[in-house]
Design an enzyme around this catalytic site. Structure first.
Site, PDB file in Angstrom:
ATOM      1  CB  SER A 170      -0.964  -0.001   1.192  1.00 41.59           C
ATOM      2  OG  SER A 170      -2.061  -0.846   0.931  1.00 41.59           O
ATOM      3  CE  LYS A 188      -1.505   4.271   2.253  1.00 44.93           C
ATOM      4  NZ  LYS A 188      -1.571   3.172   3.233  1.00 44.93           N
ATOM      5  CE  LYS A 216      -4.776   1.571  -0.890  1.00 42.46           C
ATOM      6  NZ  LYS A 216      -4.084   0.385  -0.365  1.00 42.46           N
ATOM      7  CB  SER A 276      -4.369   2.019   3.569  1.00 43.56           C
ATOM      8  OG  SER A 276      -3.574   1.497   2.516  1.00 43.56           O
TER       9      SER A 276
END
Length: 304
Positions: free
Chosen positions: A87, A249, A90, A147
């Site tokens: 992720s 993140k 993203k 997320s």
């Protein structure tokens, strides 16, 4: 900190004013993208060597510490080893979303249509229903905090026509940012053997995201938000617990292990720490904390 960033009274208008002042950057030749009525499509996708994907290491461990102001590497361990980004992907999805807003292609209030394909994505997600819509401001919040995989696909399909088209634009943008060992196949980071990157490239992306779109930085420091009558907590467990940490993140899939690209500021200095391939989330977090303390000094209080 509990927040719905764009819903606060008096905050939306200033944000819109700032966005209207952002000039669109020219995209480079064959790596350019164009937002048309059909979506954000790559004019000519870079020829990433698909053979690189076979070199990606399962749960390979990588670390990189970057000085935010100068871009100088302070520490690295296998920083160029090919990994599955999970992720962390993203960050690029948000980069292209923010770019589209800045260029006037979308607004914070634009409604993005949810397809059956997007709604069917596995968790993490916020449970969007096919045929409904989600505002751009809510989509950005859901990506940065939760997320959400369903939201990532919504963004991809609305901007790229298809997720494949959007992934080509993601890879093109990666090349223009100097991310030479990254290849995107989807907008979420869900398992795909073709989706590869490195700790160095992810640090480059994190720095580019914050430096080009600093007005969105508060999105990444939110610890929870509400949407559709439900409350969602941030995947980044260092927020509000480790002094100076204000983003960025997390990521996890089985073949990647536990990732975190964290940004922290103490004593007026900011760094970006990328740790990839942690065996457990708490091990990854402990390593990030240790690196922050090493390169920013032990914290006595949280800075904002």
């Amino acid at each position: 900190m509990t927040s719905r960033l764009f819903a606060r009274p008096g905050l939306l208008a200033p944000l819109k004013a700032m966005l209207s002042a952002i000039m669109a950057l020219a995209l480079v030749a064959c790596q350019s993208t164009e937002l048309t009525s059909a979506g954000l499509m790559s004019a000519s996708a870079p020829r990433a060597a698909s053979s690189l994907a076979s070199e990606a290491e399962i749960r390979g461990q990588s670390t990189l510490v970057l000085d935010y102001a100068s871009g100088r590497t302070l520490h690295e361990e296998a920083a160029d080893g090919l990994r599955y980004p999970a992720s962390l992907t993203k960050m690029m999805t948000l980069y292209l979303l923010f770019e589209a807003i800045g260029e006037g292609r979308l607004s914070l209030d634009s409604e993005l249509v949810v397809s059956e394909n997007a709604a069917s994505k596995p968790p993490a997600k916020i449970g969007l229903k096919p045929g409904t819509t989600i505002r751009v401001c809510d989509a950005a919040q859901a990506i940065a905090v939760k997320s959400a995989n369903d939201v990532a696909t919504v963004i991809a399909e609305n901007l790229g026509g298809t997720e494949e088209g959007f992934a080509a634009a993601m890879t093109a943008k990666a090349r223009s940012l100097g991310m030479s060992r990254t290849l995107f196949a989807n907008a979420s980071g869900l398992p795909d053997p073709r989706q590869i990157s490195t700790a160095r490239d992810m640090a480059t992306l994190g720095r580019a995201l914050l430096s080009r779109f600093p007005h969105y930085a508060p999105l990444f420091s939110v610890t929870e938000f509400e949407y559709g009558g439900r409350r969602f907590k941030a995947t980044n467990k260092l927020l509000g617990k480790v002094a100076g940490v204000d983003g960025l993140k997390t990521g996890y899939i089985r073949d990647a292990g536990f990732h975190l690209a964290a940004t922290a500021k103490r004593g007026g200095r900011r760094i970006i720490v990328v740790v990839m391939g942690g065996e457990k989330g708490r091990d990854r977090d402990a390593k990030v904390i240790a690196l922050i303390d090493e390169y920013l000094g032990a914290a006595r209080f949280a800075e904002r």
